[in-house]
Write an enzyme that holds these catalytic residues in place. Structure first.
Site, short mmCIF file in Angstrom:
data_model
loop_
_atom_site.label_atom_id
_atom_site.label_comp_id
_atom_site.label_asym_id
_atom_site.label_seq_id
_atom_site.Cartn_x
_atom_site.Cartn_y
_atom_site.Cartn_z
N ARG A 69 0.82 -1.22 0.00
CA ARG A 69 0.00 0.00 0.00
C ARG A 69 0.85 1.27 0.00
NH1 ARG A 69 -4.33 -1.65 4.01
NH2 ARG A 69 -5.00 0.48 4.19
N TYR A 72 0.29 4.29 -2.39
CA TYR A 72 -0.78 5.20 -1.99
C TYR A 72 -0.32 6.08 -0.81
CZ TYR A 72 -5.43 6.85 -0.70
OH TYR A 72 -6.50 7.64 -0.39
N LYS A 76 0.63 10.08 -1.11
CA LYS A 76 -0.08 11.13 -0.38
C LYS A 76 0.89 11.93 0.49
CE LYS A 76 -4.52 10.48 -1.46
NZ LYS A 76 -5.32 11.50 -2.16
N VAL A 114 -14.70 -2.00 3.17
CA VAL A 114 -15.38 -2.93 4.07
C VAL A 114 -16.88 -2.64 4.23
CG1 VAL A 114 -14.77 -1.69 6.21
CG2 VAL A 114 -15.11 -4.17 6.25
N VAL A 115 -17.28 -1.38 4.31
CA VAL A 115 -18.70 -1.09 4.57
C VAL A 115 -19.56 -1.59 3.42
CG1 VAL A 115 -20.42 0.75 4.83
CG2 VAL A 115 -18.29 0.86 6.13
N SER A 116 -19.17 -1.27 2.18
CA SER A 116 -19.98 -1.73 1.04
C SER A 116 -19.87 -3.24 0.88
CB SER A 116 -19.59 -0.98 -0.23
OG SER A 116 -18.19 -1.01 -0.42
N PHE A 118 -19.53 -5.53 3.23
CA PHE A 118 -20.37 -6.21 4.23
C PHE A 118 -21.86 -6.04 3.93
CE2 PHE A 118 -17.23 -6.36 8.10
CZ PHE A 118 -16.42 -7.21 7.39
N GLN A 136 -8.81 -5.62 14.16
CA GLN A 136 -8.33 -4.30 13.75
C GLN A 136 -9.49 -3.29 13.82
OE1 GLN A 136 -8.85 -6.91 11.73
NE2 GLN A 136 -9.07 -6.38 9.58
N ARG A 138 -11.31 0.58 12.87
CA ARG A 138 -11.43 1.73 11.97
C ARG A 138 -12.46 2.67 12.60
NH1 ARG A 138 -7.66 -0.55 10.22
NH2 ARG A 138 -7.06 -0.97 8.07
N1 UDP Z 1 -11.80 -5.58 5.46
C1 UDP Z 1 -12.41 -6.80 5.77
N2 UDP Z 1 -13.24 -7.35 4.85
C2 UDP Z 1 -13.51 -6.77 3.64
C3 UDP Z 1 -12.88 -5.53 3.33
C4 UDP Z 1 -12.03 -4.97 4.26
O1 UDP Z 1 -12.21 -7.35 6.86
O2 UDP Z 1 -14.29 -7.36 2.87
C5 UDP Z 1 -10.94 -4.95 6.48
C6 UDP Z 1 -9.57 -4.51 5.98
O3 UDP Z 1 -8.62 -5.55 6.11
C7 UDP Z 1 -9.29 -3.34 6.91
C8 UDP Z 1 -10.67 -2.75 7.20
O4 UDP Z 1 -11.60 -3.77 6.89
O5 UDP Z 1 -8.73 -3.79 8.13
C9 UDP Z 1 -10.97 -1.51 6.37
O6 UDP Z 1 -10.68 -1.81 5.02
P1 UDP Z 1 -11.02 -0.81 3.85
O7 UDP Z 1 -10.45 -1.37 2.60
O8 UDP Z 1 -12.47 -0.48 3.87
O9 UDP Z 1 -10.27 0.54 4.25
P2 UDP Z 1 -8.75 0.82 4.74
O10 UDP Z 1 -8.01 -0.47 4.88
O11 UDP Z 1 -8.19 1.68 3.68
O12 UDP Z 1 -8.90 1.49 6.05
#
Ligand code: UDP
Length: 227
Positions: A69, A72, A76, A114-116, A118, A136, A138
Site C-alpha cells: 500500500r 498510496y 499522499k 469494508v462497509v460496502s 459487508f 483491527q 477503523r
Molecule cells: N476488510 C475486511 N473485509 C472486507 C474488506 C475490508 O475485513 O471485505 C478490512 C480490511 O482488512 C481493513 C478494514 O476492513 O482492516 C478496512 O478496510 P477498507 O479497505 O475499507 O479501508 P482501509 O483499509 O483503507 O482502512
C-alpha cells in the site's frame, strides 16, 4: 455473487503515485500562476500502522516505504510535502485534509472497501469476509460529515492550512462492524475469515480537536444512523 474486492492500494501502483505526485506538482503550479487556493484530499494512511492512538496531526506516522500500500501512502505523503513546499516557497494558499474512512450512499457494489462489501454480502446472503481476525479497528465517517469538514477547510482559503484530520472518532473493530451490519440488515450473517492484507493498519482513530478548534467542525452522524 460476492463483490470483487478491488481496493485503492491494489489499483495500479505507478498510476497511484503518479496521480498524487505529478498531479500535485501540476495543479500546485496552476494554483500558483492563477493565485487561487488549493486543497489536498490527503488521508489517514499517512499515519501508516500507527503507534500512537488516537492519531493527532503532529504524529509523523509509521509507514512501510516498500509495501503493497506504499504507493498510496507515500504518494499522499509526498503530495503533502509538495503542498507545504509551495506554501513556504511561493505563498500558495493551501489546505491539507487528512480524510479518515468515509462511507455513504452511492458507493459502488464492487468498491471493495469494508462497509460496502459487508452490506452487499449481507443482502446477498453471502458470508461476510473478515480479513484477519477482525480485531483491527477503523473509525467510519458519514460522507455528508466529511464533505462538510472539507468545505469548512475550503472556506479558510489558505488562512489555515492544516494538515487537519477529518474523520469520526467513533472507533470499532471490524468484527463489531460485521455484527452491526447483521443487526441492521436483519440477516443472520455468517463470517468467512480471509488473509489479512500486508501492512493493514491494526488501529485507526482520528483526534479531531484541531478541526473542532480551527474549523468549528465535528461529525454529526453516528455510525448506526449512517449505516
Ligand atoms: N476488510 C475486511 N473485509 C472486507 C474488506 C475490508 O475485513 O471485505 C478490512 C480490511 O482488512 C481493513 C478494514 O476492513 O482492516 C478496512 O478496510 P477498507 O479497505 O475499507 O479501508 P482501509 O483499509 O483503507 O482502512
Amino acid at each position: 455473487a460476492s463483490p470483487a474486492s478491488p481496493v485503492a492500494y491494489q489499483s495500479d501502483p505507478v498510476q497511484t503515485i503518479k496521480t498524487n505526485v505529478v498531479g500535485s506538482v501540476n495543479l500546485l503550479g496552476l494554483a500558483k500562476r492563477l493565485d487561487i487556493p488549493i486543497l489536498q484530499a490527503s488521508t489517514s494512511e499517512v499515519y501508516g500502522d500507527p503507534k500512537v492512538s488516537p492519531q493527532i496531526e503532529s504524529y509523523w506516522g509509521n509507514v512501510n516505504p516498500i509495501g503493497i500500500r506504499s504507493c498510496y501512502d507515500e504518494g499522499k505523503r509526498a503530495a503533502e510535502t509538495l503542498f507545504f513546499d509551495y506554501k513556504r516557497q511561493h505563498g500558495t494558499k493551501i489546505g491539507v485534509a487528512r480524510i479518515f474512512n468515509t462511507y455513504g450512499p452511492y458507493m459502488s457494489v464492487g468498491d471493495g472497501r469494508v462497509v460496502s462489501n459487508f452490506i452487499v454480502q449481507a443482502l446477498s446472503g453471502d458470508p461476510l469476509t473478515i480479513y484477519g481476525d477482525g480485531s483491527q479497528t477503523r473509525s467510519f465517517c458519514y460522507v455528508d460529515d466529511t464533505v462538510d469538514g472539507l468545505f469548512q477547510l475550503w472556506k479558510k482559503q489558505g488562512s489555515f492550512s492544516g494538515p487537519v484530520n477529518i474523520g469520526n472518532p467513533q472507533e470499532i473493530t471490524i468484527l463489531e462492524l460485521a455484527e452491526t451490519i447483521g443487526k441492521l440488515t436483519g440477516v443472520k450473517v455468517k463470517l468467512e475469515h480471509k488473509e489479512l492484507p500486508e501492512n493493514d493498519p491494526t488501529k485507526r482513530k482520528p483526534d479531531i480537536s484541531l478541526a473542532e478548534r480551527e474549523l468549528e467542525w465535528q461529525p454529526r452522524i453516528a455510525l448506526e444512523e449512517g449505516l
